[in-house]
Scaffold this motif. Structure first.
Motif, PDB file in Angstrom:
ATOM      1  N   GLU A   1       0.896  -1.298  -0.115  1.00  0.00           N
ATOM      2  CA  GLU A   1       0.137   0.026   0.022  1.00  0.00           C
ATOM      3  C   GLU A   1       0.759   1.169   0.252  1.00  0.00           C
ATOM      4  N   VAL A   2       0.301   2.353  -0.690  1.00  0.00           N
ATOM      5  CA  VAL A   2       1.024   3.567  -0.785  1.00  0.00           C
ATOM      6  C   VAL A   2       0.128   4.352  -0.542  1.00  0.00           C
ATOM      7  N   ARG A   3       0.172   5.214   0.592  1.00  0.00           N
ATOM      8  CA  ARG A   3      -0.763   6.487   1.026  1.00  0.00           C
ATOM      9  C   ARG A   3       0.314   7.779   0.552  1.00  0.00           C
ATOM     10  N   ILE A   4      -0.596   8.790  -0.174  1.00  0.00           N
ATOM     11  CA  ILE A   4       0.016  10.021  -0.399  1.00  0.00           C
ATOM     12  C   ILE A   4      -0.721  11.286   0.110  1.00  0.00           C
ATOM     13  N   ARG A   5      -0.487  12.087   0.851  1.00  0.00           N
ATOM     14  CA  ARG A   5      -1.079  13.142   1.400  1.00  0.00           C
ATOM     15  C   ARG A   5      -0.465  14.359   0.741  1.00  0.00           C
ATOM     16  N   LYS A   6      -1.075  14.962  -0.317  1.00  0.00           N
ATOM     17  CA  LYS A   6      -0.346  16.070  -0.947  1.00  0.00           C
ATOM     18  C   LYS A   6      -0.550  17.352   0.017  1.00  0.00           C
ATOM     19  N   VAL A   7       0.632  18.363  -0.057  1.00  0.00           N
ATOM     20  CA  VAL A   7       0.601  19.358   0.708  1.00  0.00           C
ATOM     21  C   VAL A   7       0.519  20.458  -0.181  1.00  0.00           C
ATOM     22  N   GLU A   8       0.066  21.635   0.340  1.00  0.00           N
ATOM     23  CA  GLU A   8       0.005  22.853  -0.467  1.00  0.00           C
ATOM     24  C   GLU A   8       0.821  23.909   0.249  1.00  0.00           C
TER      25      GLU A   8
ATOM     26  N   ASN B   1      -2.938   9.780  -7.306  1.00  0.00           N
ATOM     27  CA  ASN B   1      -3.600   8.952  -6.244  1.00  0.00           C
ATOM     28  C   ASN B   1      -3.149   9.363  -4.968  1.00  0.00           C
ATOM     29  N   PHE B   2      -4.025  10.264  -4.546  1.00  0.00           N
ATOM     30  CA  PHE B   2      -3.695  11.060  -3.074  1.00  0.00           C
ATOM     31  C   PHE B   2      -4.937  10.493  -2.284  1.00  0.00           C
ATOM     32  N   VAL B   3      -4.710  10.411  -0.812  1.00  0.00           N
ATOM     33  CA  VAL B   3      -5.628  10.366   0.075  1.00  0.00           C
ATOM     34  C   VAL B   3      -6.520  11.366   0.504  1.00  0.00           C
ATOM     35  N   SER B   4      -7.810  11.323   0.720  1.00  0.00           N
ATOM     36  CA  SER B   4      -8.741  12.481   0.932  1.00  0.00           C
ATOM     37  C   SER B   4      -8.442  13.217   2.388  1.00  0.00           C
ATOM     38  N   PRO B   5      -8.451  14.430   2.523  1.00  0.00           N
ATOM     39  CA  PRO B   5      -8.321  14.984   3.575  1.00  0.00           C
ATOM     40  C   PRO B   5      -8.706  14.323   5.116  1.00  0.00           C
TER      41      PRO B   5
END
Length: 96
Positions: free
Chosen positions: A5-12, A84-88
């Motif tokens: 599994e790969v979970r990505i949280r994008k940052v702004e 493929n990013f996780v939701s907030p």
């Protein structure tokens, strides 16, 4: 060892830091806080680290071989480039 599994949280608005990644191996071992950083020749991953008493940063966890580092980076960046990013709402689960 297989990435399951790969979970990505994008940052702004974090400059060169683009995302935090949580990766699971063999559905039984998790590494949090891998960073995706925008470099001069494109994005790359930085392993989780901590600051030592001398002020330098040391990786907490890292691949032992250069080949596995390349494999890991390729898998993470493929997910990142695919968007493929996780939701907030899911992002909070990564910091446990």
């Amino acid at each position: 060892m297989k990435v399951t599994e790969v979970r990505i949280r994008k940052v702004e608005d974090e400059g060169k830091l683009k995302a935090y990644v949580t990766i699971t191996f063999d559905e039984c071992f998790v590494v949090h806080n891998i960073k995706i950083i925008e470099g001069k020749s494109g994005p790359f991953i930085a392993m989780p680290s901590r600051k030592t008493a001398t002020g330098e940063y040391k990786d907490i966890a890292h691949p032992v071989s250069p080949e596995f580092r390349v494999e890991l980076q390729e898998k993470i960046l493929a997910e990142y480039n695919a968007g493929n990013f996780v939701s907030p709402n899911e992002a909070g689960a990564d910091s446990e």
